[in-house]
Motif scaffolding. Sequence first.
Motif, PDB file in Angstrom:
ATOM      1  N   ASN A 270       0.890  -1.323   0.044  1.00 25.36           N
ATOM      2  CA  ASN A 270      -0.165  -0.033   0.054  1.00 25.36           C
ATOM      3  C   ASN A 270       0.868   1.213   0.177  1.00 25.36           C
ATOM      4  OD1 ASN A 270      -2.295  -1.394   0.123  1.00 25.36           O
ATOM      5  ND2 ASN A 270      -2.683  -1.392   2.408  1.00 25.36           N
ATOM      6  N   MET A 271       1.908   1.104   0.838  1.00 25.07           N
ATOM      7  CA  MET A 271       2.591   2.436   1.034  1.00 25.07           C
ATOM      8  C   MET A 271       3.601   2.620  -0.351  1.00 25.07           C
ATOM      9  SD  MET A 271       4.005   2.620   4.948  1.00 25.07           S
ATOM     10  CE  MET A 271       4.582   0.730   5.151  1.00 25.07           C
ATOM     11  N   GLU A 272       4.100   1.505  -0.897  1.00 27.68           N
ATOM     12  CA  GLU A 272       4.712   1.675  -2.083  1.00 27.68           C
ATOM     13  C   GLU A 272       3.960   1.966  -3.336  1.00 27.68           C
ATOM     14  OE1 GLU A 272       7.172   1.492  -5.485  1.00 27.68           O
ATOM     15  OE2 GLU A 272       5.373   0.202  -5.080  1.00 27.68           O
ATOM     16  N   GLN A 356       6.639  16.236   0.044  1.00 27.11           N
ATOM     17  CA  GLN A 356       5.625  15.483  -0.194  1.00 27.11           C
ATOM     18  C   GLN A 356       5.098  14.396   0.685  1.00 27.11           C
ATOM     19  OE1 GLN A 356       5.844  14.676  -4.486  1.00 27.11           O
ATOM     20  NE2 GLN A 356       3.979  15.684  -4.968  1.00 27.11           N
ATOM     21  N   LEU A 357       6.119  13.862   1.728  1.00 27.53           N
ATOM     22  CA  LEU A 357       5.976  12.564   2.399  1.00 27.53           C
ATOM     23  C   LEU A 357       4.300  12.653   3.015  1.00 27.53           C
ATOM     24  CD1 LEU A 357       9.312  11.742   3.475  1.00 27.53           C
ATOM     25  CD2 LEU A 357       8.301  11.166   1.590  1.00 27.53           C
ATOM     26  N   LYS A 358       4.054  13.682   3.403  1.00 28.09           N
ATOM     27  CA  LYS A 358       2.857  13.884   4.163  1.00 28.09           C
ATOM     28  C   LYS A 358       1.704  13.490   3.306  1.00 28.09           C
ATOM     29  CE  LYS A 358       0.060  15.856   7.703  1.00 28.09           C
ATOM     30  NZ  LYS A 358      -1.272  15.569   7.264  1.00 28.09           N
ATOM     31  N   GLU A 359       1.789  14.057   2.185  1.00 27.56           N
ATOM     32  CA  GLU A 359       0.501  13.979   1.247  1.00 27.56           C
ATOM     33  C   GLU A 359       0.401  12.585   0.784  1.00 27.56           C
ATOM     34  OE1 GLU A 359      -0.818  15.719  -3.283  1.00 27.56           O
ATOM     35  OE2 GLU A 359       1.104  16.577  -2.120  1.00 27.56           O
ATOM     36  N   ILE A 360       1.810  12.134   0.582  1.00 27.74           N
ATOM     37  CA  ILE A 360       1.769  10.486   0.125  1.00 27.74           C
ATOM     38  C   ILE A 360       1.236   9.752   1.290  1.00 27.74           C
ATOM     39  CG2 ILE A 360       3.126   8.510  -0.499  1.00 27.74           C
ATOM     40  CD1 ILE A 360       5.046  10.983  -1.758  1.00 27.74           C
ATOM     41  N   ALA A 361       1.671  10.029   2.357  1.00 22.24           N
ATOM     42  CA  ALA A 361       1.568   9.039   3.510  1.00 22.24           C
ATOM     43  C   ALA A 361      -0.062   9.145   3.836  1.00 22.24           C
ATOM     44  CB  ALA A 361       2.092   9.706   4.929  1.00 22.24           C
TER      45      ALA A 361
END
Length: 388
Positions: A270-272, A356-361
């Motif tokens: 899911n994360m990848e 962008q990490l928060k948006e992706i998370a």
Amino acid sequence: MNNFIFQNATKVYFGKGCVKEYLTCLTNDAKTILLAYGGGSIKKNGVYDEITGILKEAGKTIVEFPGIMSNPTYAKVQEGAKLARENNADMILAVGGGSAMDCCKAVSLAARYNGDIWDDFWARPGVIDFEPLPLGVVVTVAGTGSECNGGAVITNEEKKVKTGRDYPALNPRFALMDPTYTFSVPMRQMISGSFDILSHIMETYFSEPNEDNVSDDIMEALMKSVIRNLRVAIKNPEDYTARSNLMWDATMAENRIIKMGKKCDFECHNMEHQLGAYTNCNHGCGLAVLHPVYYRHIYKEGLPKFVRFAENVWGIARDGKTDEELALAGIEALAAFIKEIRLPITLKELGADKAQLKEIADSCGISQGSYKPMTHEEILAIFQECYE
């Protein structure tokens, strides 16, 4: 073991020369074939000439559908469906790895559906109550195991969502698997694909039940096989035994057999997937970055299984170690293996934008099968730990 129902409709033809031996009879009922493939590597290694030669000799009309990318998009699916409809294709023949196969499963559905398959089958689970366009596959890359399931991972670029669904109706009718077709796969792709195999097995293994069960026993043998044969294939890419074992490892990881009676996790996937939707990074490379850090976050909740992993897969002796120390040693053995095979170990290497990490998370799905249910805040913490 937990209750389950098992079904797999794909017929596999495995071994050297299987395409020459069986392709003609497997396409007997088709007059027009949509021949799908990726960036053109099959034209360099002779596979394209062999397959088209067989089809032409059998009198087939070939409609080409090239250029399937490593992360197939919904736009590409629509392009293939349009080609199939306009040319009255009787069958799709996907030649390549997981990307070509996944894309063509979605094409087989879209070619015979009047609505929006993203909204009706990928954004949410749907019901396939009609016959998709028949699909056969010729596997040239070992990795996803897509040849023996109905799973397809598609990226909707407009929505920045990459997601997969598995519909038994989309299983290929047949899969032709000649290990020699994988010899020319670039080393980096071979390694990342093999790590994807290992990831599929781990995502199923690290889930309930923890009690003795057949699936876990099979998975331990498969993980050891992937590790052993990948090391051999790195030294000699044309070792037939190693490449044939990796090819069948990939199929066994995703033909549903090892998932029987298991909850399955797939949080790392899911994360990848969402990292891939934002960065278009290589799937196996993204998984390699995430797995060790994710497991350091969940090992306490799944401690008995992580102890088994250390002892039975990596052969780590207890030697006075506590369960926690043994579990962590197994995770460190995995991390060391990733370094050994020279896959990336940070998100920065994959081109991820830290901003962008928060948006992706926040866009990641939450697995119901994880030993430790994730929150978007913890996923962000994992991404941050993986960054550099």
